[in-house]
Motif scaffolding. Structure first.
Motif, PDB file in Angstrom:
ATOM      1  N   VAL B 220       0.906  -1.109  -0.114  1.00 47.37           N
ATOM      2  CA  VAL B 220      -0.156  -0.014  -0.066  1.00 47.37           C
ATOM      3  C   VAL B 220       0.909   1.272  -0.223  1.00 47.37           C
ATOM      4  N   ARG B 221       2.010   1.186   0.836  1.00 48.95           N
ATOM      5  CA  ARG B 221       3.067   2.403   0.800  1.00 48.95           C
ATOM      6  C   ARG B 221       3.392   2.598  -0.691  1.00 48.95           C
ATOM      7  N   ALA B 222       3.767   1.626  -1.397  1.00 48.11           N
ATOM      8  CA  ALA B 222       4.580   1.580  -2.550  1.00 48.11           C
ATOM      9  C   ALA B 222       3.555   2.175  -3.455  1.00 48.11           C
ATOM     10  N   THR B 223       2.074   1.805  -3.662  1.00 51.27           N
ATOM     11  CA  THR B 223       1.352   2.266  -4.623  1.00 51.27           C
ATOM     12  C   THR B 223       0.991   3.405  -4.376  1.00 51.27           C
ATOM     13  N   MET B 224       0.552   3.746  -3.119  1.00 54.01           N
ATOM     14  CA  MET B 224       0.358   5.121  -2.832  1.00 54.01           C
ATOM     15  C   MET B 224       1.279   6.097  -3.169  1.00 54.01           C
ATOM     16  N   LEU B 225       2.579   5.778  -3.173  1.00 58.92           N
ATOM     17  CA  LEU B 225       3.607   6.811  -3.257  1.00 58.92           C
ATOM     18  C   LEU B 225       3.458   7.251  -4.855  1.00 58.92           C
ATOM     19  N   GLU B 226       3.273   6.052  -5.402  1.00 59.07           N
ATOM     20  CA  GLU B 226       2.983   5.929  -6.969  1.00 59.07           C
ATOM     21  C   GLU B 226       2.113   6.961  -7.405  1.00 59.07           C
ATOM     22  N   THR B 227       0.975   6.579  -6.930  1.00 54.12           N
ATOM     23  CA  THR B 227      -0.483   7.094  -7.184  1.00 54.12           C
ATOM     24  C   THR B 227      -0.375   8.722  -6.666  1.00 54.12           C
ATOM     25  N   LEU B 228       0.334   9.150  -5.695  1.00 54.71           N
ATOM     26  CA  LEU B 228       0.204  10.662  -5.204  1.00 54.71           C
ATOM     27  C   LEU B 228       1.081  11.431  -6.205  1.00 54.71           C
ATOM     28  N   GLY B 229       2.028  10.798  -7.137  1.00 55.82           N
ATOM     29  CA  GLY B 229       2.862  11.349  -8.183  1.00 55.82           C
ATOM     30  C   GLY B 229       1.784  11.642  -9.392  1.00 55.82           C
ATOM     31  N   GLU B 230       0.732  10.835  -9.591  1.00 58.95           N
ATOM     32  CA  GLU B 230      -0.143  10.750 -10.755  1.00 58.95           C
ATOM     33  C   GLU B 230      -0.682  12.387 -11.122  1.00 58.95           C
ATOM     34  N   ASP B 231      -0.956  12.578 -12.445  1.00 60.09           N
ATOM     35  CA  ASP B 231      -1.439  13.923 -12.943  1.00 60.09           C
ATOM     36  C   ASP B 231      -2.787  14.287 -12.378  1.00 60.09           C
ATOM     37  N   TYR B 232      -3.729  13.128 -12.040  1.00 57.34           N
ATOM     38  CA  TYR B 232      -5.110  13.477 -11.627  1.00 57.34           C
ATOM     39  C   TYR B 232      -5.063  13.969 -10.212  1.00 57.34           C
ATOM     40  N   VAL B 233      -3.980  13.389  -9.312  1.00 54.65           N
ATOM     41  CA  VAL B 233      -3.773  13.854  -7.956  1.00 54.65           C
ATOM     42  C   VAL B 233      -3.618  15.118  -7.867  1.00 54.65           C
ATOM     43  N   ARG B 234      -2.520  15.575  -8.607  1.00 54.41           N
ATOM     44  CA  ARG B 234      -2.122  16.772  -8.884  1.00 54.41           C
ATOM     45  C   ARG B 234      -3.123  17.724  -9.159  1.00 54.41           C
ATOM     46  N   THR B 235      -4.113  17.473 -10.377  1.00 57.39           N
ATOM     47  CA  THR B 235      -5.018  18.156 -10.574  1.00 57.39           C
ATOM     48  C   THR B 235      -6.062  18.274  -9.394  1.00 57.39           C
ATOM     49  N   ALA B 236      -6.296  17.311  -8.643  1.00 55.95           N
ATOM     50  CA  ALA B 236      -7.065  17.518  -7.361  1.00 55.95           C
ATOM     51  C   ALA B 236      -6.526  18.452  -6.614  1.00 55.95           C
ATOM     52  N   ARG B 237      -5.183  18.260  -6.462  1.00 60.29           N
ATOM     53  CA  ARG B 237      -4.810  19.506  -5.492  1.00 60.29           C
ATOM     54  C   ARG B 237      -4.960  20.947  -5.976  1.00 60.29           C
ATOM     55  N   ALA B 238      -4.596  21.117  -7.501  1.00 60.10           N
ATOM     56  CA  ALA B 238      -4.670  22.044  -8.208  1.00 60.10           C
ATOM     57  C   ALA B 238      -6.109  22.870  -7.823  1.00 60.10           C
TER      58      ALA B 238
END
Lengths: 278, 336
Positions: B220-238
């Motif tokens: 879960v740590r590894a996949t979360m780290l990867e997901t947190l770098g995804e574009d849509y997560v950045r969009t959500a933050r933006a």
């Protein structure tokens, strides 16, 4: 390579792993020169707690536990590397063959791989070791056979990825023989992920072979193998816990050291995670 | 979805056939004459001949395989050399005990492993993250028999809080109705039966869950780290979503899908670990049964238990795939 060493040096956990492994290697290389025989029985000194003379205590035959640990460590560390070596050679051979040849050969090899991966690894290793007969060599072969399909899977996917590259097409166009293309281009370029798989598997090879030893299917007495020693001393574990805990913790340290290093290598070969960590 | 199910089931057939061939071959891998090896040096000629007939060893290999598969189709897994009872009924008798601790262990592992992985990924390289990584790596590196022994020594021998081994206190008389000690204890109405069953389960479940929780936490740590770098997560933050909304509303959902596969596969692997755990805790499941069979060289039992473990493994993978398709519309679309 220099970059990799630099990366590992900055990775605290990898350094802890390397430190533990270094200490274990030193103990198993130098230790046997300093201690008595691991099989020397002294019934007058049985089940002595740790103390001067016997720093890790003695077992039910009065054998020195420290001596058994440092001698047994030679087997354990060698087991990890030899088992993964055998699994690597078998798995990579069939995996690269499947990925490179394609067609019916690919289908047949991968269905066999799927079937072997349909068993819990330890169960298949136990069944094979029980069939081959109890001995350390047979246990190692059983674990290696069980582990080989994992390498075959990784090798196949790497071979497939590499086979479609332009330089492989160019090698074909130049008329290079298949074997040369396989070794020189496909295998060399697929080696990174395979080495990560190998480094991660050393720990589990040690763990599984020790488990077989614990079940009586691995090393046979009086060989000082750690897993077998835990099992042999289980009956005395409540009154004399050092007899079983010593070899048990030794297995933990050995497996942990390889897993710490393997984990860092996996980070290194995964560029996204490397950038997050490095 | 139906087409996906049919295709998935059909793909199982060749693998199942090969699994049967592997299990069938196990007895034939025994060096020398399997009948003599299995019966030991004291066996008479008639005993050897009887076993050869029972295992169809005198027939050509393909015919032997046919007899084996035909027997399996009728639920015949052979007869135990030790007890003389059918292997299938012996295994079915012990299956609930193994499932009871395995299912409990999966639940514990999910409840412990997932939050640890998430917390670790949202604080990468912090003291907490390093602590969790070391603890989870220790968890996956720990031999099951060492953890079992340590827990027994601490909680049973030294502190006396929990029972050392077994499934139920010996003074309780609980009928075996379902085979699950918790349910049988509850059905019996006997005072203290459920409590006793629960107390006996704590240590073996902890040992089984430790490996799975550690693996799941790492994953879960590894996949979360990867997901947190995804574009849509950045969009959500933006977009101005709060950190909590981004992590739990977006990243966690995506990260948990692949975790289902890990739980499924590791659950099956954990069944293998049950052999060690059940042996140490004298837990009367298939694992301990297999261990006793190894000691007695009771090969039909080893063969039968191996097959049952493989079938449970395949069934779990199938369920995971179905669950995956139900939860992830992309997978469903691809399967159409």
């Amino acid at each position: 390579m220099t970059e990799l060493i630099h990366f590992l040096r900055r990775n605290t956990l990898a350094m802890v792993g390397a430190g533990i492994l270094g200490a274990l290697l030193l103990a198993v290389l130098v230790g046997p020169l300093l201690v008595q025989s691991p099989t020397a029985i002294d019934m007058g000194a049985k089940l002595l707690p740790p103390g001067p003379g016997h720093w890790l205590g003695t077992d039910s035959f009065g054998r020195d536990m420290l001596s058994r640990l440092v001698h047994g460590g030679r087997y354990t560390l060698a087991i990890g590397i030899v088992v993964v070596g055998i699994a690597f050679v078998i798995g990579v051979f069939f995996g690269v063959l499947a990925g490179f040849a394609g067609g019916w050969l690919d289908t047949v090899i991968m269905r066999i791989v799927d079937a072997m991966l349909s068993f819990p690894a330890l169960v298949l290793a136990i069944a094979l070791a029980a069939a081959f007969g109890p001995s350390l060599e047979n246990a190692m072969i059983a674990v290696a056979i069980t582990m080989a399909p994992q390498f075959a899977r990784v090798a196949r996917s790497q071979a497939l990825a590499v086979s479609s590259r332009l330089y492989v097409d160019a090698a074909h166009a130049l008329g290079l023989p298949q074997r040369r293309i396989l070794l020189r281009y496909v295998l060399v370029n697929a080696i990174g992920p395979l080495l990560v798989q190998a480094s991660l598997n050393v720990g589990s090879a040690i763990l599984q072979t020790a488990s077989l030893g614990f079940l009586g299917l691995g090393a046979q007495p009086p060989m000082p193998e750690w897993g077998a020693d835990v099992s042999a001393n289980l009956a005395f574990a409540r009154s004399s816990p050092w007899t079983a805990l010593g070899p048990g913790f030794a297995i933990l340290l050995a497996v942990l050291s390889f897993n710490l290093i393997g984990d860092a290598l996996a980070d290194w070969f995964n560029p996204r995670r490397r950038s997050q960590i490095g | 979805m139906f087409a996906f199910l049919v295709r998935r089931l059909l793909s199982l057939i060749p693998v199942l056939a090969l699994v049967l061939v592997i299990v069938f071959s196990l007895v034939r891998m025994i060096p020398g004459d399997p009948a003599i090896t299995l019966l030991g040096p004291g066996a008479t000629d008639s005993q050897i001949a009887a076993l050869r007939a029972q295992l169809n060893l005198d027939e050509p290999a393909l015919l032997q395989l046919w007899h084996y598969v035909a027997g399996l189709a009728q639920g015949d897994l052979g007869v135990s050399l030790k007890s003389g009872q059918p292997v299938l009924s012996e295994i079915l008798l012990r299956l609930p005990a193994t499932l009871e601790i395995s299912i409990a262990a999966v639940l514990v592992a999910i409840l412990v492993g997932t939050p640890i992985g998430v917390l670790s990924a949202t604080r990468p390289n912090s003291g907490f993250d390093h602590g969790v990584r070391i603890l989870s790596l220790t968890g996956v590196s720990m031999p099951a028999f060492l953890l079992a022994l340590l827990l027994q020594l601490i909680f049973a021998t030294w502190l006396g809080w929990l029972p050392v081994s077994g499934r139920m206190s010996s003074y309780l008389f609980v009928d075996n109705v379902t085979g699950f000690a918790l349910i049988d204890g509850w059905l019996s109405g006997e005072e203290g039966a459920v409590r006793s069953a629960l107390l006996h389960m704590i240590l073996p479940v902890t040992v089984l869950a430790a490996f799975l929780a550690a693996t799941l936490g790492r994953f879960v740590r590894a996949t979360m780290l990867e997901t947190l770098g995804e574009d849509y997560v950045r969009t959500a933050r933006a977009k101005g979503l709060s950190r909590r909304e981004v992590i739990y509303g977006h990243a966690l959902r995506t990260s948990l899908l692949p975790a289902i596969t890990v739980v499924g596969l590791k659950f099956a692997e954990m069944l293998g670990g049950a052999i060690l755990t059940e042996t140490i805790f004298s837990w009367p499941g298939i694992g301990r049964f297999m261990f006793e069979a190894i000691r007695n060289r009771d090969y039909p039992v080893i063969q039968g238990a191996t097959l049952v473990f493989a079938l449970l493994f395949m069934l779990t993978s199938l369920l995971v795939d179905i669950l995956y398709a139900v939860l992830d519309p992309r997978v469903r679309r691809k399967m159409r």
